[in-house]
Write an enzyme that holds these catalytic residues in place. Structure first.
Site, PDB file in Angstrom:
ATOM      1  N   HIS A 131       0.846  -1.205   0.000  1.00 50.03           N
ATOM      2  CA  HIS A 131       0.000   0.000   0.000  1.00 50.03           C
ATOM      3  C   HIS A 131       0.880   1.253   0.000  1.00 50.03           C
ATOM      4  O   HIS A 131       2.067   1.193   0.333  1.00 50.03           O
ATOM      5  CB  HIS A 131      -0.914   0.033   1.227  1.00 50.03           C
ATOM      6  N   LYS A 135      -0.629   4.917   4.668  1.00 50.49           N
ATOM      7  CA  LYS A 135      -1.506   3.956   5.361  1.00 50.49           C
ATOM      8  C   LYS A 135      -1.095   3.823   6.827  1.00 50.49           C
ATOM      9  O   LYS A 135       0.072   3.650   7.152  1.00 50.49           O
ATOM     10  CB  LYS A 135      -1.456   2.599   4.654  1.00 50.49           C
TER      11      LYS A 135
END
Ligand SMILES: NC(=O)C1=CN([C@@H]2O[C@H](COP(=O)(O)OP(=O)(O)OC[C@H]3O[C@@H](n4cnc5c(N)ncnc54)[C@H](OP(=O)(O)O)[C@@H]3O)[C@@H](O)[C@H]2O)C=CC1
Ligand SMILES: O=C(O)C1=N[C@H](C(=O)O)C[C@H](O)C1
Length: 233
Positions: A131, A135
């Site tokens: 990601h 995040k």
């Protein structure tokens, strides 16, 4: 429908665009600076906020009789408490670690593969999620759901982030790379070969569309549901 966006960051903005395209009206947007949430003219609330805000956002919806869709990850220790509150208030609730159609198909594929691999001890299972660097949680909610699908269908009993101490654990490696919307891989590897399944999100549209479809589906219902119910998978 009149929709409230609880959290108006990367996801909130994409959800707004898709919801408006589908004929809905965004009547409330909250951020970290919002002190009070008034849902009196809201049909459905959609929470994509941060782990420490999700429980308050979801409880507020139940307390104000408003169906709520939550995609926020990293707060699942309180999931059972939210289900109880929903039931006691006769509310309506859908949480999903991932709202995209593709990932929900991937969840089912993962469970089927795990079933087939369950008794093949020559294969070791491992997972990777990648990601973007903003995040807040690791591993991703999606990776946890995938691990749970493997645990349900094999002799594995737990997942571990970045390490494994026991043969019964599934190792999950979490990588953070600028700009990546979300990539998940499940790998079964033996000395002879590997079997790998992978889902790659090219952007956030699938997550957002799924959340809006869930909001349309839940209007007028009571109870606790998931994306399998919404998509009829
Ligand atoms: N289930 C799914 O399909 C998906 C889930 N996610 C999850 O959704 C969540 C949001 O992701 P993303 O949009 O990328 O994150 P962002 O950081 O871009 O946005 C988070 C938003 O939450 C706001 N916020 C912070 N505190 C509060 C609070 N107390 N009440 C309400 N809002 C608050 C932030 O406010 P401010 O603008 O002031 O900073 C911001 O607007 C994450 O948990 C992520 O893992 C993401 C994609 C798909
Ligand atoms: O934070 C994100 O961006 C994402 N979060 C969800 C997760 O934790 O699984 C879903 C998606 O992968 C994007």
């Amino acid at each position: 429908m009149n929709i409230a966006l609880l959290g108006y960051g990367k996801m909130g903005k994409v959800i707004e665009k898709i919801a408006v395209e589908r004929g809905h009206k965004i009547v409330l947007k909250t951020t970290r600076d919002t002190s009070e949430i008034n849902l009196s003219n809201v049909d459905v609330a959609i929470d994509f906020s941060i782990p420490s805000a999700a429980v308050n956002n979801i409880s507020t919806c139940f307390n104000q009789n408003t169906p709520v869709i939550s995609g926020t990850t990293g707060w699942l220790g309180s999931y059972d408490k939210m289900v109880e509150l929903c039931q006691s208030k006769k509310g309506a609730f859908i949480y999903s670690s991932n709202f995209s159609l593709g990932v929900n198909i991937f969840f089912e594929l993962n469970k089927q593969l795990a079933k087939m691999m369950a008794n093949l001890n020559q294969y070791n299972v491992s997972m990777e999620e990648i990601h973007h660097t903003q995040k807040l949680d690791a591993p991703s909610g999606t990776a946890i759901t995938l691990a749970e699908g493997i645990i349900e269908n094999t002799s594995k009993t737990a997942w571990q982030l970045d390490r494994t101490e026991k043969n019964t654990e599934i190792p999950i490696v979490a990588k953070r790379i600028e700009g990546v919307p979300g990539t998940h891989t499940v790998n079964f590897s033996s000395e002879i070969d590997s079997i790998e399944i992978k889902h790659t999100a090219h952007n956030r549209n699938g997550f957002a569309l799924g959340a809006v479809i869930a909001a349309e589906w839940i209007k007028g219902k009571t109870g606790v549901y998931n994306m399998k119910d919404v998509l009829g998978l």
